[in-house]
Design a protein around this motif. Sequence first.
Motif, PDB file in Angstrom:
ATOM      1  N   SER A 101       0.808  -1.221   0.000  1.00  0.00           N
ATOM      2  CA  SER A 101       0.000   0.000   0.000  1.00  0.00           C
ATOM      3  C   SER A 101       0.841   1.270   0.000  1.00  0.00           C
ATOM      4  O   SER A 101       0.339   2.355  -0.273  1.00  0.00           O
ATOM      5  N   GLY A 102       2.124   1.134   0.355  1.00  0.00           N
ATOM      6  CA  GLY A 102       2.983   2.299   0.409  1.00  0.00           C
ATOM      7  C   GLY A 102       3.060   2.968   1.761  1.00  0.00           C
ATOM      8  O   GLY A 102       3.749   3.983   1.932  1.00  0.00           O
ATOM      9  N   VAL A 103       2.355   2.404   2.751  1.00  0.00           N
ATOM     10  CA  VAL A 103       2.394   2.982   4.098  1.00  0.00           C
ATOM     11  C   VAL A 103       3.785   2.836   4.707  1.00  0.00           C
ATOM     12  O   VAL A 103       4.282   3.738   5.383  1.00  0.00           O
ATOM     13  N   ASP A 104       4.430   1.682   4.457  1.00  0.00           N
ATOM     14  CA  ASP A 104       5.807   1.506   4.917  1.00  0.00           C
ATOM     15  C   ASP A 104       6.739   2.234   3.950  1.00  0.00           C
ATOM     16  O   ASP A 104       6.869   1.849   2.776  1.00  0.00           O
ATOM     17  N   ASN A 105       7.358   3.284   4.424  1.00  0.00           N
ATOM     18  CA  ASN A 105       8.291   4.054   3.609  1.00  0.00           C
ATOM     19  C   ASN A 105       9.349   4.674   4.502  1.00  0.00           C
ATOM     20  O   ASN A 105       9.412   4.383   5.699  1.00  0.00           O
ATOM     21  N   GLU A 106      10.176   5.533   3.931  1.00  0.00           N
ATOM     22  CA  GLU A 106      11.290   6.110   4.694  1.00  0.00           C
ATOM     23  C   GLU A 106      10.838   7.040   5.822  1.00  0.00           C
ATOM     24  O   GLU A 106      11.619   7.394   6.706  1.00  0.00           O
ATOM     25  N   ASN A 107       9.558   7.430   5.819  1.00  0.00           N
ATOM     26  CA  ASN A 107       9.063   8.341   6.850  1.00  0.00           C
ATOM     27  C   ASN A 107       8.480   7.617   8.070  1.00  0.00           C
ATOM     28  O   ASN A 107       8.156   8.255   9.070  1.00  0.00           O
ATOM     29  N   ARG A 108       8.345   6.309   7.975  1.00  0.00           N
ATOM     30  CA  ARG A 108       7.774   5.553   9.087  1.00  0.00           C
ATOM     31  C   ARG A 108       8.728   5.548  10.277  1.00  0.00           C
ATOM     32  O   ARG A 108       9.937   5.374  10.112  1.00  0.00           O
ATOM     33  N   LEU A 109       8.178   5.724  11.492  1.00  0.00           N
ATOM     34  CA  LEU A 109       9.000   5.852  12.696  1.00  0.00           C
ATOM     35  C   LEU A 109       9.284   4.523  13.384  1.00  0.00           C
ATOM     36  O   LEU A 109      10.183   4.432  14.201  1.00  0.00           O
ATOM     37  N   GLY A 110       8.501   3.507  13.102  1.00  0.00           N
ATOM     38  CA  GLY A 110       8.665   2.223  13.771  1.00  0.00           C
ATOM     39  C   GLY A 110       9.830   1.423  13.210  1.00  0.00           C
ATOM     40  O   GLY A 110      10.557   1.880  12.323  1.00  0.00           O
ATOM     41  N   PRO A 111      10.027   0.198  13.722  1.00  0.00           N
ATOM     42  CA  PRO A 111      11.096  -0.672  13.236  1.00  0.00           C
ATOM     43  C   PRO A 111      10.966  -0.939  11.739  1.00  0.00           C
ATOM     44  O   PRO A 111       9.861  -1.022  11.201  1.00  0.00           O
ATOM     45  N   GLN A 112      12.095  -1.065  11.068  1.00  0.00           N
ATOM     46  CA  GLN A 112      12.084  -1.293   9.626  1.00  0.00           C
ATOM     47  C   GLN A 112      11.449  -2.640   9.297  1.00  0.00           C
ATOM     48  O   GLN A 112      11.725  -3.642   9.934  1.00  0.00           O
ATOM     49  N   ARG A 113      10.581  -2.662   8.313  1.00  0.00           N
ATOM     50  CA  ARG A 113       9.921  -3.887   7.874  1.00  0.00           C
ATOM     51  C   ARG A 113      10.759  -4.583   6.809  1.00  0.00           C
ATOM     52  O   ARG A 113      11.377  -3.931   5.954  1.00  0.00           O
ATOM     53  N   VAL A 114      10.731  -5.907   6.810  1.00  0.00           N
ATOM     54  CA  VAL A 114      11.640  -6.655   5.932  1.00  0.00           C
ATOM     55  C   VAL A 114      11.210  -6.647   4.469  1.00  0.00           C
ATOM     56  O   VAL A 114      12.044  -6.731   3.577  1.00  0.00           O
ATOM     57  N   THR A 115       9.912  -6.538   4.210  1.00  0.00           N
ATOM     58  CA  THR A 115       9.465  -6.502   2.813  1.00  0.00           C
ATOM     59  C   THR A 115       9.793  -5.153   2.194  1.00  0.00           C
ATOM     60  O   THR A 115      10.320  -5.076   1.072  1.00  0.00           O
ATOM     61  N   GLN A 116       9.498  -4.086   2.901  1.00  0.00           N
ATOM     62  CA  GLN A 116       9.757  -2.738   2.401  1.00  0.00           C
ATOM     63  C   GLN A 116      11.254  -2.514   2.168  1.00  0.00           C
ATOM     64  O   GLN A 116      11.657  -1.854   1.216  1.00  0.00           O
ATOM     65  N   SER A 117      12.080  -3.090   3.044  1.00  0.00           N
ATOM     66  CA  SER A 117      13.533  -2.909   2.926  1.00  0.00           C
ATOM     67  C   SER A 117      14.139  -3.776   1.831  1.00  0.00           C
ATOM     68  O   SER A 117      15.302  -3.578   1.453  1.00  0.00           O
ATOM     69  N   GLY A 118      13.384  -4.765   1.326  1.00  0.00           N
ATOM     70  CA  GLY A 118      13.891  -5.637   0.277  1.00  0.00           C
ATOM     71  C   GLY A 118      14.637  -6.851   0.789  1.00  0.00           C
ATOM     72  O   GLY A 118      15.146  -7.653   0.004  1.00  0.00           O
ATOM     73  N   LYS A 119      14.685  -7.015   2.122  1.00  0.00           N
ATOM     74  CA  LYS A 119      15.385  -8.176   2.681  1.00  0.00           C
ATOM     75  C   LYS A 119      14.636  -9.468   2.394  1.00  0.00           C
ATOM     76  O   LYS A 119      15.221 -10.551   2.361  1.00  0.00           O
TER      77      LYS A 119
END
Length: 297
Positions: free
Chosen positions: A65-83
Amino acid sequence: MKLRVWISAFRLRTLPLALSCSVMGSLLALSQDKFRWIIFLLTVSTTLFLQILSNLANDYGDTVSGVDNENRLGPQRVTQSGKVSRKEMRIAIGVFAFLSLVSGSLLIFLGLQNITQIILFYVFGIASIIAAIKYTIGKNPYGYAGFGDIFVFIFFGLIGVAGTYYLHTHEFSAWILLPASTIGLLSSGVLNLNNMRDIKNDSESGKHTLVVRLGQKRAKAYHFTLVVVAILLSVAYTVHFYNSATQWVYLLTLPLFAWNLAVVARNSEPQALNSELKKLSLSTFLFSIVFGLAMVL
């Protein structure tokens, strides 16, 4: 290592909160001398699988959906980061949906004999799996419409505690809804903190959580209400089933909740709520143990 990435995706810190409902329901059953180890172990495994499923679906859905992006304050998500690739995450979601179904089915068939009860609990189980996935995935995810708190209250409160209690005892009392509501309200409080932390990014990304709809100031008042009402319901349950002063030992955990309320009330930096989110999760888990044991003693 890929294993570390997947462990990160499972978000292990969320698991104690999820287990609160199984612990509470099981200990209340023990207080009635109707505790069964196999039921406890299967409720724990089913709850863990459902929580991990929800975490993976949330990771995937917020990325799509695009909610996880560079502006999110929580822990980095693995899908958004490409891991983890989107395909890998979809497979993992399928695996944990299957594990939830298998564990839940064993729980139902070993815990119940009546066909009507089996069907009813099966409906609850399927609904739990769907709810875990649909929070952020699909055309109209309910988490994006501000209904996440309601679903958390129902599935990790009412159904989680009362359902666990029933599987142990084969009995239902309206009174069990009080401690069930306590866990549901505190769990909703954790979600509320999560959404308060992410209010800016959620609002800009079109994720209309209840916090986004309420605004930060009213979200703080809502948080205060959730925690205070949760404690009051526990007190009401204790009063009704009062036998000895040891039943009040759970009141020793109240400073943890009072401190949380004080910190949230003063908060002006959303990022700082991340630590309070963890603390409230662990406080809720501790409360479920102490409250349940207090009813047993």
